[in-house]
Design an enzyme around this catalytic site. Structure first.
Site, PDB file in Angstrom:
ATOM      1  N   ARG A  13      19.863  46.527  65.822  1.00 27.81           N
ATOM      2  CA  ARG A  13      19.820  45.989  64.226  1.00 27.81           C
ATOM      3  C   ARG A  13      19.310  46.858  63.154  1.00 27.81           C
ATOM      4  O   ARG A  13      19.831  46.503  62.030  1.00 27.81           O
ATOM      5  CB  ARG A  13      19.043  44.618  64.340  1.00 27.81           C
ATOM      6  N   ASP A  48      14.072  30.053  53.777  1.00 30.63           N
ATOM      7  CA  ASP A  48      14.179  31.191  54.719  1.00 30.63           C
ATOM      8  C   ASP A  48      13.895  32.187  54.141  1.00 30.63           C
ATOM      9  O   ASP A  48      13.426  32.770  53.276  1.00 30.63           O
ATOM     10  CB  ASP A  48      15.618  31.262  55.192  1.00 30.63           C
TER      11      ASP A  48
END
Length: 303
Positions: free
Chosen positions: A50, A162
């Site tokens: 990632r 979030d």
């Protein structure tokens, strides 16, 4: 790979960059310190996969160089981007439907009765903590509106937060492939979702009513100082804390319970529990908890 190995060398190409054990350990501590997320040994390949593209995008040649870059003063924005890359954004509409049935069968009648007796204001605040791309808070908004529609005298607010700025932007858009509609009960789908036409064919969009009750904010659950002010009648924090280390998880759970009034409810994911939390609470249904504390704590700053 041996610590201090070839990851400091110039690396070309488009594949994943090498990561030494020492570098992985540095990122483990950094991510847990910043976000509470614990990257176990099995997550080393995930981190490489990632972050490699981000490292190259900055013109850097190793994870060691990237670590030094994100730790430099003034590079706070890059730390946010790093965490964005590492967040797992997996969700769907009406996940764990039994919990929404609990709202309909038990919580909403309780609110209606208490409001009629003057024991509760007709105002409901809900926090979807770790809202990902928005399916959970929109599910909550639709469920609430189906029982307390506009004009009923009830004021509704669903705060969706979030850690990931990318996920929050998707949630704000309220736009999903139409295949996602499979999880939405048909009456709610017809009432609250719009079917895309022309340039948006194959997509669905949240209608104005659920949008009107939703607010969005980036919140790091590992930093209570930046949390929204309570109390909240409902807190949904599902399938988020499974990624946290034990100490951070216990601390967050206790703080979430303090955001509830005595009659509020905390909803966790199916693999989560209150193990480690120091705050008193009782289980009222699978993965649903009610605070025992007589005094909620507002705490935190504005959302």
């Amino acid at each position: 790979m041996r610590a201090g190995s070839s990851s400091e060398a110039v690396v070309s190409g488009v594949g994943p960059l090498p990561l030494s054990e020492r570098e992985f350990s540095l990122f483990q501590r950094l991510v847990e310190r910043e976000a509470g997320i614990h990257l176990g040994p099995s997550k080393q390949a995930l981190l490489v996969g990632r972050l490699s593209r981000r490292v190259r995008a900055l013109g850097l040649t190793s994870f060691g160089a990237y670590y030094r870059f994100v730790c430099m003063r003034g590079n706070e924005e890059e730390r946010v981007r790093m965490l964005d890359c590492l967040c797992t954004n997996e969700t769907h509409f009406f996940r764990e439907p039994g919990q929404f049935e609990f709202l309909r069968q038990r919580v909403f009648p309780e609110w209606t009765r208490r409001a009629a007796q003057g024991l509760m204001a007709r105002r409901v605040r809900v926090w979807s903590a770790g809202c990902s791309t928005g399916e959970e808070p929109y599910s909550l908004a639709m469920t609430l509106l189906s029982h307390f529609p506009p004009g009923s005298g009830w004021e509704l607010e669903v705060l969706a937060t979030d850690l990931s700025t990318w996920a929050l932007e998707r949630a704000r858009q309220g736009l999903w492939p139409v295949e996602r509609a499979a999880g939405i009960p048909r009456p709610l789908l017809r009432t609250f979702m719009l079917k895309g036409v022309r340039g948006q064919e194959g997509w669905m969009k949240a209608g104005p009513e659920p949008r009107a009750v939703l607010r969005f904010a980036r919140v790091n659950l590992n930093d209570e100082c930046g949390w929204p002010e309570g109390p909240f009648e409902l807190v949904f924090c599902r399938n988020v804390l499974i990624y946290f280390g034990a100490q951070a998880r216990a601390r967050v759970l206790s703080a979430l319970l303090r955001r509830l009034p005595p009659t509020g409810y905390l909803f966790l994911g199916h693999a989560e529990s209150l193990t480690g939390s120091a705050e008193p609470a009782r289980c009222v249904a699978p993965n649903i908890y009610c605070a025992k504390s007589p005094q909620p704590v507002s705490g935190g700053g504005p959302a």
